[in-house]
Motif scaffolding. Structure first.
Motif, mmCIF file in Angstrom:
data_model
loop_
_atom_site.group_PDB
_atom_site.id
_atom_site.type_symbol
_atom_site.label_atom_id
_atom_site.label_comp_id
_atom_site.label_asym_id
_atom_site.label_seq_id
_atom_site.Cartn_x
_atom_site.Cartn_y
_atom_site.Cartn_z
ATOM 1 N N GLU A 1 1.045 -1.306 0.074
ATOM 2 C CA GLU A 1 -0.035 0.060 0.005
ATOM 3 C C GLU A 1 0.830 1.232 0.099
ATOM 4 O OE1 GLU A 1 -3.813 -1.782 2.537
ATOM 5 O OE2 GLU A 1 -2.261 -0.436 3.656
ATOM 6 N N LEU A 2 0.496 2.418 -0.804
ATOM 7 C CA LEU A 2 1.180 3.454 -0.614
ATOM 8 C C LEU A 2 0.398 4.624 -0.377
ATOM 9 C CD1 LEU A 2 3.431 5.051 -1.919
ATOM 10 C CD2 LEU A 2 2.453 5.089 -3.904
ATOM 11 N N VAL A 3 0.908 5.610 0.558
ATOM 12 C CA VAL A 3 0.054 6.742 0.810
ATOM 13 C C VAL A 3 1.311 7.849 0.540
ATOM 14 C CG1 VAL A 3 -1.423 6.138 2.540
ATOM 15 C CG2 VAL A 3 0.841 6.625 3.312
ATOM 16 N N LEU A 4 0.856 9.217 -0.038
ATOM 17 C CA LEU A 4 1.558 10.307 -0.225
ATOM 18 C C LEU A 4 0.679 11.497 -0.358
ATOM 19 C CD1 LEU A 4 3.209 9.001 -3.713
ATOM 20 C CD2 LEU A 4 4.418 9.059 -1.596
ATOM 21 N N ALA A 5 1.623 12.587 -0.097
ATOM 22 C CA ALA A 5 0.993 13.821 -0.159
ATOM 23 C C ALA A 5 2.001 14.752 -1.269
ATOM 24 C CB ALA A 5 1.355 14.595 1.179
ATOM 25 N N LEU B 1 -2.452 17.579 -3.210
ATOM 26 C CA LEU B 1 -3.219 16.305 -3.594
ATOM 27 C C LEU B 1 -2.646 15.352 -2.382
ATOM 28 C CD1 LEU B 1 -2.497 15.940 -7.239
ATOM 29 C CD2 LEU B 1 -4.499 16.640 -6.184
ATOM 30 N N ILE B 2 -3.504 14.395 -2.282
ATOM 31 C CA ILE B 2 -3.133 13.215 -1.532
ATOM 32 C C ILE B 2 -3.482 12.068 -2.186
ATOM 33 C CG2 ILE B 2 -3.222 14.138 0.736
ATOM 34 C CD1 ILE B 2 -5.851 13.332 1.165
ATOM 35 N N GLU B 3 -2.672 11.008 -2.042
ATOM 36 C CA GLU B 3 -2.979 9.887 -2.980
ATOM 37 C C GLU B 3 -2.718 8.537 -2.095
ATOM 38 O OE1 GLU B 3 0.241 9.969 -5.902
ATOM 39 O OE2 GLU B 3 -0.134 7.733 -6.415
ATOM 40 N N ALA B 4 -3.727 7.783 -2.226
ATOM 41 C CA ALA B 4 -3.329 6.259 -1.694
ATOM 42 C C ALA B 4 -3.594 5.271 -2.801
ATOM 43 C CB ALA B 4 -4.701 5.939 -0.608
ATOM 44 N N ALA B 5 -2.841 4.110 -2.681
ATOM 45 C CA ALA B 5 -2.627 3.130 -3.712
ATOM 46 C C ALA B 5 -2.682 1.708 -3.078
ATOM 47 C CB ALA B 5 -1.647 3.601 -4.555
ATOM 48 N N VAL B 6 -2.906 0.968 -3.933
ATOM 49 C CA VAL B 6 -2.362 -0.476 -3.567
ATOM 50 C C VAL B 6 -1.784 -1.081 -4.725
ATOM 51 C CG1 VAL B 6 -4.628 -0.723 -2.136
ATOM 52 C CG2 VAL B 6 -4.508 -1.519 -4.594
ATOM 53 N N ALA C 1 -7.643 6.051 -4.172
ATOM 54 C CA ALA C 1 -8.163 7.460 -3.820
ATOM 55 C C ALA C 1 -6.965 8.619 -4.242
ATOM 56 C CB ALA C 1 -8.598 7.672 -2.423
ATOM 57 N N VAL D 1 -7.187 12.645 -3.648
ATOM 58 C CA VAL D 1 -8.056 13.728 -3.263
ATOM 59 C C VAL D 1 -7.452 15.176 -3.107
ATOM 60 C CG1 VAL D 1 -9.489 14.704 -1.358
ATOM 61 C CG2 VAL D 1 -9.233 11.974 -1.934
ATOM 62 N N TYR E 1 2.645 18.880 3.310
ATOM 63 C CA TYR E 1 2.827 20.157 2.978
ATOM 64 C C TYR E 1 1.790 21.061 3.558
ATOM 65 C CZ TYR E 1 5.985 17.874 -0.122
ATOM 66 O OH TYR E 1 7.085 17.360 -0.529
ATOM 67 N N VAL F 1 -1.959 19.008 3.486
ATOM 68 C CA VAL F 1 -2.022 17.574 2.956
ATOM 69 C C VAL F 1 -0.751 16.795 3.709
ATOM 70 C CG1 VAL F 1 -2.890 18.017 0.679
ATOM 71 C CG2 VAL F 1 -0.587 18.193 0.861
ATOM 72 N N LEU F 2 -1.236 15.441 4.056
ATOM 73 C CA LEU F 2 -0.319 14.966 5.049
ATOM 74 C C LEU F 2 -0.707 13.252 4.808
ATOM 75 C CD1 LEU F 2 -0.745 16.206 8.621
ATOM 76 C CD2 LEU F 2 1.202 16.729 7.110
ATOM 77 N N ALA F 3 0.493 12.506 4.693
ATOM 78 C CA ALA F 3 0.534 11.034 4.755
ATOM 79 C C ALA F 3 0.892 10.462 6.044
ATOM 80 C CB ALA F 3 1.298 10.441 3.326
ATOM 81 N N ILE G 1 -4.207 9.165 4.469
ATOM 82 C CA ILE G 1 -3.988 10.399 3.944
ATOM 83 C C ILE G 1 -5.063 11.588 4.358
ATOM 84 C CG2 ILE G 1 -2.713 9.831 2.010
ATOM 85 C CD1 ILE G 1 -5.328 9.505 0.178
ATOM 86 N N VAL H 1 -8.780 9.694 4.250
ATOM 87 C CA VAL H 1 -8.734 8.351 3.433
ATOM 88 C C VAL H 1 -7.882 7.194 4.004
ATOM 89 C CG1 VAL H 1 -9.113 7.417 1.003
ATOM 90 C CG2 VAL H 1 -9.786 9.726 1.486
ATOM 91 N N THR I 1 -5.802 3.352 3.442
ATOM 92 C CA THR I 1 -5.775 2.113 2.573
ATOM 93 C C THR I 1 -6.973 0.989 3.197
ATOM 94 O OG1 THR I 1 -3.908 1.631 4.007
ATOM 95 C CG2 THR I 1 -3.302 3.153 1.943
#
Lengths: 162, 162
Positions: free
Chosen positions: A82-86, A91-96, A114, A116, B70, B84-86, B92, B116, B118
């Protein structure tokens, strides 16, 4: 946290650890093509995640994109991540995704679940990342659907272990 | 990027810049109360955001929470900010808020617009952050609604400029 053992849940990601530098090319229908220089670092503190920190500068030296977050291993689902990024763009990004360990590296495929944005951010609907490590070379490709465009190739880069 | 001028859109946040260290206390109905030691760093590269990097260790020295992301200033809405935070726990967070510049610091109030997780993450529905800086002291309080509990106080900490 030098010397802390790597958590077994992220053992499959071990070859990512360290700092990678190189160059990439960006294309997208809504912008001129451009080149960039990148530094990407994966680190850990003994927990079941790798910290992910990336930054790019444009060919004229100005800081461009960045992203920070965590790549997570899963105790009960080996091979899945799983990945979570800002992103500073709001933008914030969640991934599998899946990680495939290879003789001299790995292949990693991540698809957003997601993306967002803050109220002031541009719209991004999907992000897909393919990362391969072969020895001391890391290559990635990133596709996205953003600002009204269909999901399509956006970035390709080749980085070398620093 | 030492020496790069601060972007005017984040001028109101200037007193956050640097590294802060101190201790905090966590309470929540679903866990035992616990204390932690924290390091919080705000930095910039001349763009309209501050990079936000936080990590805590428990009183026994084990690494605990962390968050990276950020804090964004907005050219057309002075006094408003976006965050925005992870989180390594697979979350996220996007938030909006207001910054009030004060004679010897600032007051910042941020409310999540999206949290959100994962697939493997615990459920968090809302996060609210109040941060004040007075001289070389940064205090924050964090409330959240998580794991079936109503939105309520969770963290309070007092940090000092390093």
């Amino acid at each position: 946290m030098v010397g802390v053992p790597l958590h077994p849940d992220v053992e499959a990601l071990a070859c990512l650890l360290g700092t990678w530098r190189g160059t990439g090319q960006a294309v997208y229908p809504t912008t001129d093509d451009f080149g960039y220089t990148e530094e990407l670092t994966y680190s850990h503190v003994g927990k079941p995640q790798l910290a992910w920190r990336q930054s790019t500068v444009l060919d004229d030296g100005r800081p461009a994109h960045a992203e920070v977050g965590y790549l997570r291993g899963l105790a009960d689902r080996p091979g899945e991540v799983e990945l979570v990024l800002a992103h500073p763009a709001g933008l914030i990004e969640a991934a599998v995704g899946e990680v495939e360990v290879q003789p001299d590296g790995l292949a990693l495929h991540l698809r957003s679940t997601a993306v967002v944005g803050t109220p002031a951010a541009k719209e991004v609907l999907s992000v897909e990342r393919r990362i391969t490590v072969t020895g001391d070379v890391l290559r990635y490709q990133l596709a996205m659907a953003a600002v009204g465009q269909a999901h399509q190739h956006h970035l390709a880069a080749e980085l070398h272990r620093a």
